[in-house]
Write an enzyme that holds these catalytic residues in place. Sequence first.
Site, PDB file in Angstrom:
ATOM      1  N   GLY A 172       0.899  -1.340   0.066  1.00 29.02           N
ATOM      2  CA  GLY A 172      -0.043   0.191  -0.027  1.00 29.02           C
ATOM      3  C   GLY A 172       0.907   1.173   0.142  1.00 29.02           C
ATOM      4  O   GLY A 172       2.068   1.262   0.729  1.00 29.02           O
ATOM      5  N   ARG A 198       0.919  -5.142  -5.258  1.00 23.21           N
ATOM      6  CA  ARG A 198       1.140  -6.142  -4.380  1.00 23.21           C
ATOM      7  C   ARG A 198       1.585  -7.478  -5.231  1.00 23.21           C
ATOM      8  O   ARG A 198       0.640  -7.779  -6.321  1.00 23.21           O
ATOM      9  CB  ARG A 198       0.000  -6.642  -3.260  1.00 23.21           C
ATOM     10  CG  ARG A 198      -0.258  -5.295  -2.686  1.00 23.21           C
ATOM     11  CD  ARG A 198      -1.277  -5.736  -1.522  1.00 23.21           C
ATOM     12  NE  ARG A 198      -2.011  -4.634  -1.072  1.00 23.21           N
ATOM     13  CZ  ARG A 198      -1.425  -3.931   0.086  1.00 23.21           C
ATOM     14  NH1 ARG A 198      -0.593  -4.081   0.573  1.00 23.21           N
ATOM     15  NH2 ARG A 198      -2.257  -2.887   0.408  1.00 23.21           N
ATOM     16  N   ASP A 248       5.265  -4.693   6.008  1.00 18.91           N
ATOM     17  CA  ASP A 248       5.773  -6.214   6.615  1.00 18.91           C
ATOM     18  C   ASP A 248       5.986  -7.236   5.303  1.00 18.91           C
ATOM     19  O   ASP A 248       6.981  -7.798   5.491  1.00 18.91           O
ATOM     20  CB  ASP A 248       5.140  -6.472   7.593  1.00 18.91           C
ATOM     21  CG  ASP A 248       3.390  -6.675   7.284  1.00 18.91           C
ATOM     22  OD1 ASP A 248       2.897  -6.220   6.359  1.00 18.91           O
ATOM     23  OD2 ASP A 248       3.016  -7.398   8.362  1.00 18.91           O
ATOM     24  N   THR A 283       4.624   2.700   5.236  1.00 18.42           N
ATOM     25  CA  THR A 283       3.227   2.185   5.584  1.00 18.42           C
ATOM     26  C   THR A 283       2.618   3.144   6.456  1.00 18.42           C
ATOM     27  O   THR A 283       3.186   3.580   7.356  1.00 18.42           O
ATOM     28  CB  THR A 283       3.183   0.826   5.843  1.00 18.42           C
ATOM     29  OG1 THR A 283       1.769   0.509   6.248  1.00 18.42           O
ATOM     30  CG2 THR A 283       3.991   0.468   7.161  1.00 18.42           C
ATOM     31  N   ASP A 322       0.173   2.258   8.485  1.00 20.37           N
ATOM     32  CA  ASP A 322      -0.288   1.578   9.493  1.00 20.37           C
ATOM     33  C   ASP A 322       0.573   1.759  10.854  1.00 20.37           C
ATOM     34  O   ASP A 322       0.022   1.467  12.184  1.00 20.37           O
ATOM     35  CB  ASP A 322      -0.332   0.016   9.148  1.00 20.37           C
ATOM     36  CG  ASP A 322      -1.182  -0.228   8.055  1.00 20.37           C
ATOM     37  OD1 ASP A 322      -1.834   0.880   7.796  1.00 20.37           O
ATOM     38  OD2 ASP A 322      -1.195  -1.249   7.556  1.00 20.37           O
ATOM     39  N   ASP A 359       2.932  -0.439  11.908  1.00 24.51           N
ATOM     40  CA  ASP A 359       2.751  -1.545  12.468  1.00 24.51           C
ATOM     41  C   ASP A 359       3.869  -2.344  12.620  1.00 24.51           C
ATOM     42  O   ASP A 359       3.888  -3.643  12.944  1.00 24.51           O
ATOM     43  CB  ASP A 359       1.494  -2.503  11.729  1.00 24.51           C
ATOM     44  CG  ASP A 359       1.929  -2.613  10.049  1.00 24.51           C
ATOM     45  OD1 ASP A 359       2.693  -1.746   9.618  1.00 24.51           O
ATOM     46  OD2 ASP A 359       0.841  -3.403   9.613  1.00 24.51           O
ATOM     47  N   ARG A 395      -5.031  -1.846   9.314  1.00 22.83           N
ATOM     48  CA  ARG A 395      -4.929  -3.512   9.587  1.00 22.83           C
ATOM     49  C   ARG A 395      -5.192  -4.132  11.019  1.00 22.83           C
ATOM     50  O   ARG A 395      -6.091  -3.585  11.568  1.00 22.83           O
ATOM     51  CB  ARG A 395      -3.852  -4.079   8.944  1.00 22.83           C
ATOM     52  CG  ARG A 395      -4.148  -4.478   7.394  1.00 22.83           C
ATOM     53  CD  ARG A 395      -3.129  -5.341   6.762  1.00 22.83           C
ATOM     54  NE  ARG A 395      -3.408  -5.320   5.443  1.00 22.83           N
ATOM     55  CZ  ARG A 395      -2.811  -5.121   4.436  1.00 22.83           C
ATOM     56  NH1 ARG A 395      -1.504  -4.975   4.522  1.00 22.83           N
ATOM     57  NH2 ARG A 395      -3.196  -5.117   3.196  1.00 22.83           N
TER      58      ARG A 395
HETATM   59  O1  F6P Z   1      -1.375  -1.552   4.612  1.00 20.83           O
HETATM   60  C1  F6P Z   1      -1.886  -0.263   4.305  1.00 20.83           C
HETATM   61  C2  F6P Z   1      -3.476  -0.198   4.191  1.00 20.83           C
HETATM   62  O2  F6P Z   1      -3.957   0.842   3.697  1.00 20.83           O
HETATM   63  C3  F6P Z   1      -4.125  -0.928   5.432  1.00 20.83           C
HETATM   64  O3  F6P Z   1      -4.127   0.207   6.398  1.00 20.83           O
HETATM   65  C4  F6P Z   1      -5.309  -1.370   4.708  1.00 20.83           C
HETATM   66  O4  F6P Z   1      -5.878  -2.524   5.538  1.00 20.83           O
HETATM   67  C5  F6P Z   1      -4.693  -1.778   3.391  1.00 20.83           C
HETATM   68  O5  F6P Z   1      -3.689  -1.107   3.106  1.00 20.83           O
HETATM   69  C6  F6P Z   1      -5.888  -1.752   2.317  1.00 20.83           C
HETATM   70  O6  F6P Z   1      -5.126  -2.263   1.094  1.00 20.83           O
HETATM   71  P1  F6P Z   1      -5.850  -2.081  -0.451  1.00 20.83           P
HETATM   72  O7  F6P Z   1      -5.272  -0.857  -0.676  1.00 20.83           O
HETATM   73  O8  F6P Z   1      -5.400  -3.411  -0.961  1.00 20.83           O
HETATM   74  O9  F6P Z   1      -7.278  -2.001  -0.406  1.00 20.83           O
END
Ligand code: F6P
Length: 342
Positions: free
Chosen positions: A14, A75, A107, A131, A133, A135, A177
């Site tokens: 992300g 990803r 991660d 990120t 997050d 995290d 997350r």
């Molecule tokens: O890891 C970053 C993040 O924005 C999280 O907070 C969220 O759960 C996820 O990515 C959303 O992913 P996507 O962009 O694939 O919907």
Amino acid sequence: MAEKKRIAILTSGGDAPGMNAAIRAVVRAALYFDMEVYGIRDGYYGLMTDDMSLLSAGSVGDIIHRGGTMLGTARLPEFATDPATRQKCYDNLHAHGIEGLVVCGGDGSYRGASLVQKESGGINVVGLPGTIDNDLAYTDYTIGFDTAVNTCVDNINKLRDTMASHGRVSVVDVMGRGCGDIAVRSGIAAGAEAILIPEIKKTDNQWLDYIVQKLRTSFARGKKYGIIVMAEGVYAAPKMQHFTADYIASWLNANSNTIGHRVDARGCVIGHVQRGGSPTASDRILSARMGEMAVNLLRENKGGLCVGIVKNRIVAADIDKALSMRRRVDKHLIELADILAR
Ligand code: F6P
């Protein structure tokens, strides 16, 4: 004359505000030390398809203030599961004479970085924590977190205006997350009545009791509206999938009697807006400091590391150890939010 040392950078997973500032920092610091830098497009996907080109000082101009990532991101689950895909990536790196790789991501991206370090046959990898997050346990802050918190606070301020006018309750869903840091920080900064995070294990009924109790206290002292902040990780937990912001809002509307006050609640998911926007000064400075450190590590032929910030000092940690660390939630911040919302 000896050939210049060649490194590459990719952004993965992300996106996070500040990734561009990190790319700029890595490129400009590397050029300063007479190294060459390849920019790889779309994360590990571009590594697999050999989508990379040399970056100049000018090519990273005018990006420090921009959200997103100029390199693109993706990803690529096959990177973790398919050795042939990974081998293609390593072959591409070797074909360009690349000796060091900077991976900016979360991660999942770090797990990929660790594989490159172990399997590529001599390419050093350094991770930058990109990120929203927050995290990653080895670092106090990740690139993009501060901007995301500010975006949430900005959005909650706007919600507060309309909630106050109508005497309503807003249940606000924020990202992160499995990590409640965005919820805790934005909840405190926005003066939320209640903050729900996945690190605190409660059943749906226990959370509802907690919200009811908080709203009762607040209405009893004369407040006419309320703000509840919940991290998305709460309803990602097993048996909690129904427990969304809309569900909580409907439940509160149907159970006003338990609060002793008429409640008109609405759910609001802030969503991907949190990943965009111009990075805060704090995120830009973090990116600059971390980017410089990544280049220094690669200059010294060090790899298998990730850059972090601990007590405001830029540090390097072993990437595998960093991945195995468990993030601890700051319980005091939650108590503080409780005290201040009374
Ligand atoms: O890891 C970053 C993040 O924005 C999280 O907070 C969220 O759960 C996820 O990515 C959303 O992913 P996507 O962009 O694939 O919907």
